[in-house]
Design a protein around this motif. Structure first.
Motif, PDB file in Angstrom:
ATOM      1  N   PHE A  66      59.298  93.334  47.682  1.00 20.60           N
ATOM      2  CA  PHE A  66      59.106  93.974  46.337  1.00 20.60           C
ATOM      3  C   PHE A  66      59.396  95.405  46.300  1.00 20.60           C
ATOM      4  N   ASN A  67      60.640  95.957  45.840  1.00 23.24           N
ATOM      5  CA  ASN A  67      60.853  97.032  45.602  1.00 23.24           C
ATOM      6  C   ASN A  67      60.875  97.646  44.270  1.00 23.24           C
ATOM      7  N   ALA A  68      59.841  98.338  44.004  1.00 23.68           N
ATOM      8  CA  ALA A  68      59.741  98.899  42.564  1.00 23.68           C
ATOM      9  C   ALA A  68      60.669  99.839  42.362  1.00 23.68           C
ATOM     10  N   GLU A  69      61.150 100.835  43.419  1.00 20.05           N
ATOM     11  CA  GLU A  69      62.172 101.728  42.917  1.00 20.05           C
ATOM     12  C   GLU A  69      63.448 101.181  42.665  1.00 20.05           C
ATOM     13  N   ALA A  70      63.969 100.268  43.494  1.00 19.08           N
ATOM     14  CA  ALA A  70      65.000  99.514  42.875  1.00 19.08           C
ATOM     15  C   ALA A  70      64.860  98.668  41.779  1.00 19.08           C
ATOM     16  N   GLY A  71      63.697  98.363  41.446  1.00 16.84           N
ATOM     17  CA  GLY A  71      63.524  97.478  40.237  1.00 16.84           C
ATOM     18  C   GLY A  71      63.972  96.106  40.562  1.00 16.84           C
ATOM     19  N   VAL A  72      63.700  95.674  41.547  1.00 18.03           N
ATOM     20  CA  VAL A  72      63.749  94.235  42.088  1.00 18.03           C
ATOM     21  C   VAL A  72      63.035  93.807  42.984  1.00 18.03           C
ATOM     22  N   ALA A  73      62.675  92.295  42.964  1.00 18.53           N
ATOM     23  CA  ALA A  73      61.946  91.701  43.862  1.00 18.53           C
ATOM     24  C   ALA A  73      62.722  90.474  44.525  1.00 18.53           C
ATOM     25  N   ILE A  74      62.631  90.089  45.799  1.00 12.81           N
ATOM     26  CA  ILE A  74      63.125  89.079  46.413  1.00 12.81           C
ATOM     27  C   ILE A  74      62.100  87.777  46.467  1.00 12.81           C
ATOM     28  N   MET A  75      62.340  86.657  45.664  1.00 10.36           N
ATOM     29  CA  MET A  75      61.243  85.526  45.651  1.00 10.36           C
ATOM     30  C   MET A  75      61.895  84.312  46.535  1.00 10.36           C
ATOM     31  N   HIS A 182      68.967  99.930  77.161  1.00 12.49           N
ATOM     32  CA  HIS A 182      70.197 100.254  77.543  1.00 12.49           C
ATOM     33  C   HIS A 182      70.629 101.691  77.659  1.00 12.49           C
ATOM     34  N   ALA A 183      71.131 102.105  78.774  1.00  9.31           N
ATOM     35  CA  ALA A 183      71.484 103.432  79.033  1.00  9.31           C
ATOM     36  C   ALA A 183      72.385 104.127  77.783  1.00  9.31           C
ATOM     37  N   ALA A 184      73.128 103.093  77.174  1.00  9.60           N
ATOM     38  CA  ALA A 184      74.189 103.604  76.040  1.00  9.60           C
ATOM     39  C   ALA A 184      73.347 104.307  74.868  1.00  9.60           C
ATOM     40  N   PHE A 185      71.935 103.830  74.943  1.00 13.38           N
ATOM     41  CA  PHE A 185      71.307 104.351  73.625  1.00 13.38           C
ATOM     42  C   PHE A 185      70.675 105.419  74.050  1.00 13.38           C
ATOM     43  N   ALA A 186      70.210 105.638  75.402  1.00 20.15           N
ATOM     44  CA  ALA A 186      69.336 106.807  75.522  1.00 20.15           C
ATOM     45  C   ALA A 186      69.745 108.111  74.572  1.00 20.15           C
ATOM     46  N   GLY A 187      68.398 108.458  73.783  1.00 18.26           N
ATOM     47  CA  GLY A 187      68.514 109.590  73.122  1.00 18.26           C
ATOM     48  C   GLY A 187      69.207 109.372  71.820  1.00 18.26           C
ATOM     49  N   SER A 188      69.733 108.226  71.524  1.00 22.05           N
ATOM     50  CA  SER A 188      70.485 107.768  70.310  1.00 22.05           C
ATOM     51  C   SER A 188      69.779 107.225  69.263  1.00 22.05           C
ATOM     52  N   LEU A 189      68.780 106.719  69.262  1.00 22.47           N
ATOM     53  CA  LEU A 189      68.021 105.825  68.604  1.00 22.47           C
ATOM     54  C   LEU A 189      66.953 106.549  67.618  1.00 22.47           C
ATOM     55  N   ALA A 190      66.868 105.896  66.460  1.00 24.09           N
ATOM     56  CA  ALA A 190      65.978 106.538  65.512  1.00 24.09           C
ATOM     57  C   ALA A 190      64.544 106.311  66.056  1.00 24.09           C
ATOM     58  N   PRO A 191      63.574 107.083  65.738  1.00 20.86           N
ATOM     59  CA  PRO A 191      62.063 107.115  66.260  1.00 20.86           C
ATOM     60  C   PRO A 191      61.629 105.396  66.150  1.00 20.86           C
ATOM     61  N   VAL A 192      60.889 105.152  67.255  1.00 18.11           N
ATOM     62  CA  VAL A 192      60.319 103.893  67.324  1.00 18.11           C
ATOM     63  C   VAL A 192      59.737 103.338  65.914  1.00 18.11           C
ATOM     64  N   THR A 193      59.251 104.287  65.215  1.00 16.54           N
ATOM     65  CA  THR A 193      58.287 104.189  63.897  1.00 16.54           C
ATOM     66  C   THR A 193      59.140 103.459  63.137  1.00 16.54           C
ATOM     67  N   GLU A 194      60.583 103.470  63.083  1.00 17.90           N
ATOM     68  CA  GLU A 194      61.596 103.143  62.021  1.00 17.90           C
ATOM     69  C   GLU A 194      61.924 101.640  62.356  1.00 17.90           C
ATOM     70  N   TRP A 195      62.054 101.400  63.641  1.00 20.61           N
ATOM     71  CA  TRP A 195      62.718 100.072  64.162  1.00 20.61           C
ATOM     72  C   TRP A 195      62.036  98.650  63.389  1.00 20.61           C
ATOM     73  N   LYS A 196      62.763  97.791  63.268  1.00 17.17           N
ATOM     74  CA  LYS A 196      62.258  96.667  62.228  1.00 17.17           C
ATOM     75  C   LYS A 196      62.983  95.317  62.880  1.00 17.17           C
ATOM     76  N   ALA A 260      67.844 101.869  53.523  1.00 18.05           N
ATOM     77  CA  ALA A 260      67.990 102.904  52.557  1.00 18.05           C
ATOM     78  C   ALA A 260      66.518 103.823  52.664  1.00 18.05           C
ATOM     79  N   GLU A 261      65.212 103.158  52.786  1.00 20.78           N
ATOM     80  CA  GLU A 261      64.073 103.689  52.749  1.00 20.78           C
ATOM     81  C   GLU A 261      63.885 104.793  53.900  1.00 20.78           C
ATOM     82  N   GLN A 262      64.534 104.235  55.376  1.00 18.93           N
ATOM     83  CA  GLN A 262      64.400 105.024  56.383  1.00 18.93           C
ATOM     84  C   GLN A 262      65.585 106.213  56.377  1.00 18.93           C
ATOM     85  N   GLY A 263      66.337 106.443  55.331  1.00 20.98           N
ATOM     86  CA  GLY A 263      67.202 107.488  55.361  1.00 20.98           C
ATOM     87  C   GLY A 263      68.621 107.244  56.006  1.00 20.98           C
TER      88      GLY A 263
END
Length: 437
Positions: A66-75, A182-196, A260-263
């Motif tokens: 449900f995404n009121a900002e986008a004006g759409v819901a997926i059912m 993985h070492a390839a991503f050390a310091g390169s990931l968004a905050p864990v609160t944004e993962w999904k 999009a919500e996470q920037g």
């Protein structure tokens, strides 16, 4: 680094280590769990005053996004639990139900080959402060095996032209998840609160499976390729594909809205479906037109004269100004034997054969597929967005395609004339014409 920042980084790494430790093994979804997934999905309009409950009463089915900002819901419907659809209401709204389960696959899932040595390069610290240590005498020192492919797209010059190296640009990788430790991503990931993780229904998008089987390692590879091109970009990991490399339509669409919500400023979709999806098209249309996000999609690996969706509608409508479809060429600029092609649909080509990338378990592996070509393009866009643009955002992807390397000179690719877009990615030309100096 400020102490608070150091603490945040340390906590993030510790969290990732704990996550990886808890997710090394996995099992396939049970038939019972699969039956609870919607069999069909649709996008319905959301107007003022609507809630998930009012939509369910109006149309039947169950609201899964449900995404009121986008004006759409997926059912969704057909999961053995929801009520029947109100076909009259759907018809009046111009809504069409479409298949949901496992409609999307990661492009290049079955193309893995080559070395499985331990990862030895790609550390973010190598590029801190604008260091050029990733290039030495024309060789891409961080992952030397990619030197030819990166010379092909003029990456060394691109790093000189875009010295911020993508810093401050968040790239959403919507895929099989990542090997988060993985070492390839050390310091390169968004905050864990944004993962999904839409597959697991949690916030831990860790790769699951067995290396060399299905799609395991696909997302890890894709994300690390983005970072090889734009070393200081930030990766937002979102898991929508299971260990077989397959994913549901509603998960992919929800992930696009979530990015999009996470920037996120760029979304990489190294996945596709042979069937056009209104649900996905609406999601891409929203994030490109309303959120000014650039979306890159792989063209598919069936060697057919029809690229997969959503790449196939990247050229359509206003969202085409901020979307790109990407196919694959080899080191000689010949169309890869597996890459799909299509006149007026495929927009750009990039190297996609034997691209070396991070693999789960700290490995360096080699993949081939349009899935590997797409993140090279995505990384190039991140390089541009990390600088001050000399053109409007809606013209960035246009500049990238207009400044591609011709693929037909001297009879090259004559069998695919006008079916390979406007050429092969040339980052030097692109940045010269898209960034202020």
């Amino acid at each position: 680094m400020k102490p608070s920042k150091m603490l945040q980084t340390a906590l993030g790494l510790c969290t990732a280590a704990l996550i990886v430790g808890c997710n090394q093994s996995s099992t396939a979804p049970t038939a019972q769990a699969e039956s609870k997934r919607p069999e069909y999905v649709m996008s319905v309009p959301v107007t003022a005053g609507d809630t998930p409950q009012t939509l369910e009463a109006r149309y039947g089915g169950r609201v899964v996004e449900f995404n009121a900002e986008a004006g759409v819901a997926i059912m969704g419907t057909g999961d053995g639990q929801t009520q029947a659809l109100n076909m009259q209401a759907l018809s009046l709204s111009g809504v069409r139900a479409e298949p949901n389960r496992k409609q999307f696959r990661g492009g290049g899932v079955a193309m893995m080959s080559g070395s499985r040595s331990m990862w030895a390069g790609g550390s973010r610290s190598m590029w801190a402060g604008g260091s050029r240590s990733m290039w030495a005498g024309g060789v891409y020192a961080s992952v030397a095996e990619n030197t030819v492919s990166f010379q092909q797209v003029k990456l060394e010059r691109a790093h000189a032209l875009a010295p911020n190296l993508g810093a401050g640009v968040k790239v959403a990788v919507i895929d099989t998840g990542l090997d988060l430790g993985h070492a390839a991503f050390a310091g390169s990931l968004a905050p864990v609160t944004e993962w999904k993780d839409y597959v697991g229904g949690d916030a831990v998008p860790q790769e699951e499976g067995t290396l060399g089987v299905g799609g395991y390692g696909h997302g890890t590879a894709v994300a690390s390729i983005v970072l090889q091109v734009a070393p200081l970009a930030t990766i937002l990991p979102i898991r929508v594909l299971d260990s077989d490399g397959a994913g549901d339509t509603d998960h992919v669409a929800s992930a696009i809205y979530y990015a999009a919500e996470q920037g996120a400023r760029v979304i990489n979709l190294s996945l596709g479906s042979v069937t056009r999806s209104d649900v996905i098209e609406q999601a891409v249309k929203y994030v490109t037109e309303k959120k000014n996000i650039l979306v890159v999609s792989s063209a598919g690996n069936e060697n057919t004269n029809a690229i997969t969706y959503p790449a196939a509608h990247a050229f359509d409508g206003a969202d085409g100004d901020r979307s790109l479809s990407v196919g694959s060429v080899n080191a000689r600029d010949l169309k890869s034997s597996f890459s799909n092609y299509q006149k007026d649909k495929l927009e750009l080509m990039a190297p996609g054969e034997n691209i070396f990338a991070a693999g789960p378990g700290g490995l360096l592996v080699s993949w081939s597929g349009t899935s590997m070509a797409a993140p090279i393009v995505t990384g190039g866009l991140a390089l541009a967005l990390g600088q001050t643009l000399s053109v409007g955002l809606k013209d960035v992807t246009k500049k990238m395609t207009e400044n591609g390397q011709d693929l037909y000179t001297g009879g090259l690719n004559s069998a695919y004339k006008d079916m390979l877009g406007k050429g092969r990615l040339n980052l030097e030309r692109f940045l010269t014409n898209a960034v202020k100096y």
